[in-house]
Design an enzyme around this catalytic site. Structure first.
Site, PDB file in Angstrom:
ATOM      1  CG  HIS A   1       0.884   5.125   4.334  1.00 19.42           C
ATOM      2  ND1 HIS A   1       0.012   5.079   5.397  1.00 19.42           N
ATOM      3  CD2 HIS A   1       1.611   3.982   4.401  1.00 19.42           C
ATOM      4  CE1 HIS A   1       0.209   3.955   6.085  1.00 19.42           C
ATOM      5  NE2 HIS A   1       1.178   3.280   5.504  1.00 19.42           N
TER       6      HIS A   1
ATOM      7  CG  HIS B   1      -0.293  -0.203   2.521  1.00 19.62           C
ATOM      8  ND1 HIS B   1       0.069  -1.461   2.958  1.00 19.62           N
ATOM      9  CD2 HIS B   1       0.065   0.651   3.506  1.00 19.62           C
ATOM     10  CE1 HIS B   1       0.626  -1.365   4.151  1.00 19.62           C
ATOM     11  NE2 HIS B   1       0.649  -0.091   4.508  1.00 19.62           N
TER      12      HIS B   1
HETATM   13  P1  5GP Z   1       1.542   0.215   7.513  1.00 17.34           P
HETATM   14  O1  5GP Z   1       1.903   0.418   8.955  1.00 17.34           O
HETATM   15  O2  5GP Z   1       1.461  -1.264   7.190  1.00 17.34           O
HETATM   16  O3  5GP Z   1       2.375   0.977   6.543  1.00 17.34           O
HETATM   17  O4  5GP Z   1       0.091   0.822   7.366  1.00 17.34           O
HETATM   18  C1  5GP Z   1      -1.079   0.111   7.591  1.00 17.34           C
HETATM   19  C2  5GP Z   1      -2.188   1.106   7.749  1.00 17.34           C
HETATM   20  O5  5GP Z   1      -3.419   0.425   7.611  1.00 17.34           O
HETATM   21  C3  5GP Z   1      -2.210   1.813   9.109  1.00 17.34           C
HETATM   22  O6  5GP Z   1      -2.039   3.199   8.916  1.00 17.34           O
HETATM   23  C4  5GP Z   1      -3.597   1.465   9.663  1.00 17.34           C
HETATM   24  O7  5GP Z   1      -4.211   2.555  10.308  1.00 17.34           O
HETATM   25  C5  5GP Z   1      -4.370   1.035   8.439  1.00 17.34           C
HETATM   26  N1  5GP Z   1      -5.395   0.046   8.689  1.00 17.34           N
HETATM   27  C6  5GP Z   1      -5.231  -1.136   9.343  1.00 17.34           C
HETATM   28  N2  5GP Z   1      -6.403  -1.827   9.342  1.00 17.34           N
HETATM   29  C7  5GP Z   1      -7.298  -1.071   8.654  1.00 17.34           C
HETATM   30  C8  5GP Z   1      -8.676  -1.278   8.295  1.00 17.34           C
HETATM   31  O8  5GP Z   1      -9.302  -2.275   8.626  1.00 17.34           O
HETATM   32  N3  5GP Z   1      -9.261  -0.270   7.585  1.00 17.34           N
HETATM   33  C9  5GP Z   1      -8.598   0.846   7.198  1.00 17.34           C
HETATM   34  N4  5GP Z   1      -9.273   1.759   6.500  1.00 17.34           N
HETATM   35  N5  5GP Z   1      -7.294   1.060   7.513  1.00 17.34           N
HETATM   36  C10 5GP Z   1      -6.656   0.113   8.225  1.00 17.34           C
END
Ligand code: 5GP
Ligand code: ZN
Length: 133
Positions: free
Chosen positions: A100, A98
């Site tokens: 951001h 993903h």
């Molecule tokens: P990472 O830390 O892997 O780069 O980012 C994962 C992101 O996914 C986090 O910012 C977290 O808030 C978001 N996230 C995790 N679970 C969910 C979900 O069920 N729905 C949404 N909309 N965001 C999620």
């Protein structure tokens, strides 16, 4: 596969979807580090950027530009951080690639990316040689 983002893509769990096409989907991040914090995800599951298909990545970056401009225009953002985390070491918590989009309104928000200057402790030549040999 038990992947929360695949479930959002398959509409098995809800998400605030702000963009969708055949290749990718974008939805609001639950945490909303800043207003409009958005995630762009490929519809096919790849663990991270380094595993993802080149054409999918290129397409997602175009979508990042389009959505980034929309966030600037609609939310009056003054800047944006565009980033992707790869593996736990780098802070990745969801193992579905993903990007951001984090709109920025001022410098004192809940995201801080600082670059420590280690140039006096390391040898650029040694590091360069390791990478290039
Ligand atoms: P990472 O830390 O892997 O780069 O980012 C994962 C992101 O996914 C986090 O910012 C977290 O808030 C978001 N996230 C995790 N679970 C969910 C979900 O069920 N729905 C949404 N909309 N965001 C999620
Ligand atoms: Zn997935």
């Amino acid at each position: 596969m038990d992947c929360i983002f695949c479930k959002i893509i398959n509409k098995e769990i809800p998400g605030k979807i702000v963009y969708e096409d055949d290749v990718c989907l974008a939805f609001l991040d639950l945490s909303q580090v800043t207003d409009g914090h958005t995630l762009i995800v490929p519809k096919s599951h790849f663990d991270n950027l380094l595993e993802a298909d080149d054409e999918v990545i290129a397409h997602m970056l175009k979508v990042a530009k389009k959505l980034g401009n929309q966030l600037v225009e609609k939310l009056n953002a003054k800047g944006m951080n565009v980033l992707t985390n790869i593996n736990e070491t780098a802070g990745q918590t969801v193992k579905h690639f993903h990007i951001h989009l984090i709109p920025r309104y001022n410098e004192k928000e809940g995201i801080q990316i600082t670059f420590e200057d280690r140039s006096s402790q390391v040898s650029l030549d040694e590091i360069y040689d390791k990478i290039m040999k």
